[in-house]
Design an enzyme around this catalytic site. Structure first.
Site, PDB file in Angstrom:
ATOM      1  N   SER A 221       0.844  -1.192   0.000  1.00 32.75           N
ATOM      2  CA  SER A 221       0.000   0.000   0.000  1.00 32.75           C
ATOM      3  C   SER A 221       0.880   1.243   0.000  1.00 32.75           C
ATOM      4  O   SER A 221       1.920   1.281   0.639  1.00 32.75           O
ATOM      5  CB  SER A 221      -0.957  -0.023   1.191  1.00 32.75           C
ATOM      6  OG  SER A 221      -0.257   0.138   2.393  1.00 32.75           O
ATOM      7  N   LEU A 222       0.436   2.241  -0.758  1.00 30.55           N
ATOM      8  CA  LEU A 222       1.263   3.421  -1.009  1.00 30.55           C
ATOM      9  C   LEU A 222       0.514   4.717  -0.700  1.00 30.55           C
ATOM     10  O   LEU A 222       0.602   5.697  -1.446  1.00 30.55           O
ATOM     11  CB  LEU A 222       1.722   3.404  -2.476  1.00 30.55           C
ATOM     12  CG  LEU A 222       2.521   2.149  -2.891  1.00 30.55           C
ATOM     13  CD1 LEU A 222       2.562   2.003  -4.404  1.00 30.55           C
ATOM     14  CD2 LEU A 222       3.933   2.193  -2.327  1.00 30.55           C
ATOM     15  N   GLU A 225      -1.207   7.239  -3.197  1.00 35.94           N
ATOM     16  CA  GLU A 225      -0.900   6.685  -4.532  1.00 35.94           C
ATOM     17  C   GLU A 225      -1.639   5.371  -4.783  1.00 35.94           C
ATOM     18  O   GLU A 225      -1.555   4.812  -5.878  1.00 35.94           O
ATOM     19  CB  GLU A 225       0.611   6.434  -4.665  1.00 35.94           C
ATOM     20  CG  GLU A 225       1.455   7.691  -4.682  1.00 35.94           C
ATOM     21  CD  GLU A 225       1.123   8.561  -5.886  1.00 35.94           C
ATOM     22  OE1 GLU A 225       1.174   8.051  -7.013  1.00 35.94           O
ATOM     23  OE2 GLU A 225       0.779   9.734  -5.664  1.00 35.94           O
ATOM     24  N   GLY A 226      -2.304   4.830  -3.737  1.00 39.72           N
ATOM     25  CA  GLY A 226      -3.050   3.594  -3.905  1.00 39.72           C
ATOM     26  C   GLY A 226      -2.254   2.371  -3.504  1.00 39.72           C
ATOM     27  O   GLY A 226      -1.573   2.383  -2.482  1.00 39.72           O
ATOM     28  N   GLY A 252      -4.869   1.496   6.209  1.00 38.72           N
ATOM     29  CA  GLY A 252      -4.291   0.178   5.946  1.00 38.72           C
ATOM     30  C   GLY A 252      -5.185  -0.935   6.489  1.00 38.72           C
ATOM     31  O   GLY A 252      -5.387  -1.969   5.841  1.00 38.72           O
ATOM     32  N   ASP A 253      -5.743  -0.715   7.679  1.00 35.13           N
ATOM     33  CA  ASP A 253      -6.633  -1.710   8.282  1.00 35.13           C
ATOM     34  C   ASP A 253      -7.896  -1.876   7.426  1.00 35.13           C
ATOM     35  O   ASP A 253      -8.413  -2.989   7.268  1.00 35.13           O
ATOM     36  CB  ASP A 253      -7.036  -1.271   9.701  1.00 35.13           C
ATOM     37  CG  ASP A 253      -5.825  -0.992  10.573  1.00 35.13           C
ATOM     38  OD1 ASP A 253      -4.760  -1.597  10.321  1.00 35.13           O
ATOM     39  OD2 ASP A 253      -5.934  -0.164  11.496  1.00 35.13           O
TER      40      ASP A 253
END
Ligand SMILES: Nc1ncnc2c1ncn2[C@@H]1O[C@H](COP(=O)(O)OP(=O)(O)OP(=O)(O)O)[C@@H](O)[C@H]1O
Ligand SMILES: [Mg+2]
Length: 309
Positions: A221-222, A225-226, A252-253
């Site tokens: 994950s970025l 930026e997706g 993120g979760d």
């Protein structure tokens, strides 16, 4: 059914302040919001919002542990915790107009070797009816760094899918048991390989290295930026549209929760990536952690670009 594991749960207290913070004085809290916290519990809330059944597992103890269970009752989330002697920790997030967010995180109580053994013995029973298990965050003091390695082995022996979202030594060791999916962010990749990521090619290269170990789905994950997905079908990039971000904590979760739902529903990888990016980005539009407005998710989803590289 999706079981979400949180070994170091907490009572998360959000203090909403109206005045500017002045250190060394008495500050009055305008509004308090308590929630069942810890990364796995954010995952559980997102899974439920996506319409799948969820069960929270891990350790709770003391009066805070009882309170945490009552907060989950109110959220309509089922749970099967190991009850420990220690007291479940509290984490405080002070939200004020000047600094934004300031977090005070307690380390949490220790889990004894007996409590760990008891949990591991019960674990196969806890996940018996689950298609997917998610494991998030770090472990409490007193537990071995190989705890996730052991848990992943148990999940896989039962033929269930498992997503690991952690960092440092927990990630390194956990990878050895070959979970179904991992979702490190850029920092976690850099720590894992002890390198600096400088370009998209770097990200792809390191994701491929993890995939080649025998992990079927590698998601990096970025942030805004997706995310990038490496799997058997190929390499995919998922890009969210530009949005007015409110709070990215728990993005993120949320992504892990959405991917767990996608794995449970056997979605095609490119559809899973689109779904997960839309859910995670919608979480960034909500001030509360681990929640999103389904209407906003649908709107974002229409503008998520999936590119096969
Ligand atoms: N600024 C942002 N704008 C749009 N989407 C975002 C933004 N930040 C995060 N997201 C969404 O959330 C996903 C996961 O975010 P991120 O890479 O920040 O996870 P993370 O670092 O593991 O977060 P955490 O561990 O704090 O929950 C991204 O792939 C993206 O879809
Ligand atoms: Mg994360």
């Amino acid at each position: 059914m999706i079981t979400t594991v949180t070994l170091n749960a907490s009572i998360d207290k959000a203090y909403h302040m109206t005045q500017k913070i002045e250190n060394g004085t008495v500050m009055r809290v305008a509004e308090t919001h308590n929630s069942a916290g810890g990364k796995g519990l954010n995952v559980a809330r997102v899974v439920k919002l996506c319409g799948s059944d969820t069960k929270a597992a891990g350790f709770v103890g003391g009066y805070n542990g009882q309170y945490l269970e009552s907060l989950l009752d109110a959220d309509g989330i089922s749970y099967e915790f190991e009850h420990i002697n220690g007291e479940t920790r509290s984490c405080i997030n002070i939200l004020d107009p000047g600094y934004g967010s300031t977090e005070y995180l307690e380390g949490g109580c220790e889990v004894t070797a007996e409590e760990e053994t008891s949990f591991l013995e019960r674990f196969p029973g806890i996940i018996r009816n689950s298609d997917v298990v998610t494991i998030s965050g770090s472990a409490p003091r007193g537990m071995g760094r190989d705890i996730y390695q052991k848990m992943i082995r148990i999940v896989k022996k039962l033929g269930r899918k498992v997503i690991l979202d952690t960092s440092g030594e927990y990630l390194k060791r956990g990878l050895e048991s070959l979970p179904t999916m991992v979702k490190p962010n850029k920092d976690e990749i850099e720590m894992l390989f002890d390198i600096k990521v400088r370009s998209q090619e770097d990200v792809i290269g390191y994701a491929q290295k993890i995939y080649e170990k025998g992990i079927p789905y590698v998601v990096i994950s970025l942030g805004g930026e997706g995310a990038l997905l490496v799997c058997k079908k190929g390499i995919y990039q998922g890009k969210p549209p530009r949005i007015e971000v409110v709070n990215t904590v728990g993005c993120g979760d949320s992504m892990v929760g959405a991917f767990a739902v996608a794995l449970e529903r056997n979605m095609e990888p490119e559809d899973a990536l689109k779904f997960a990016v839309a859910v995670a980005s919608a979480n960034a539009l909500s001030s509360n952690t681990g929640t999103f407005d389904p209407a906003k998710r649908d709107e974002i989803s229409q503008n998520v670009k999936i590119i096969k590289l």
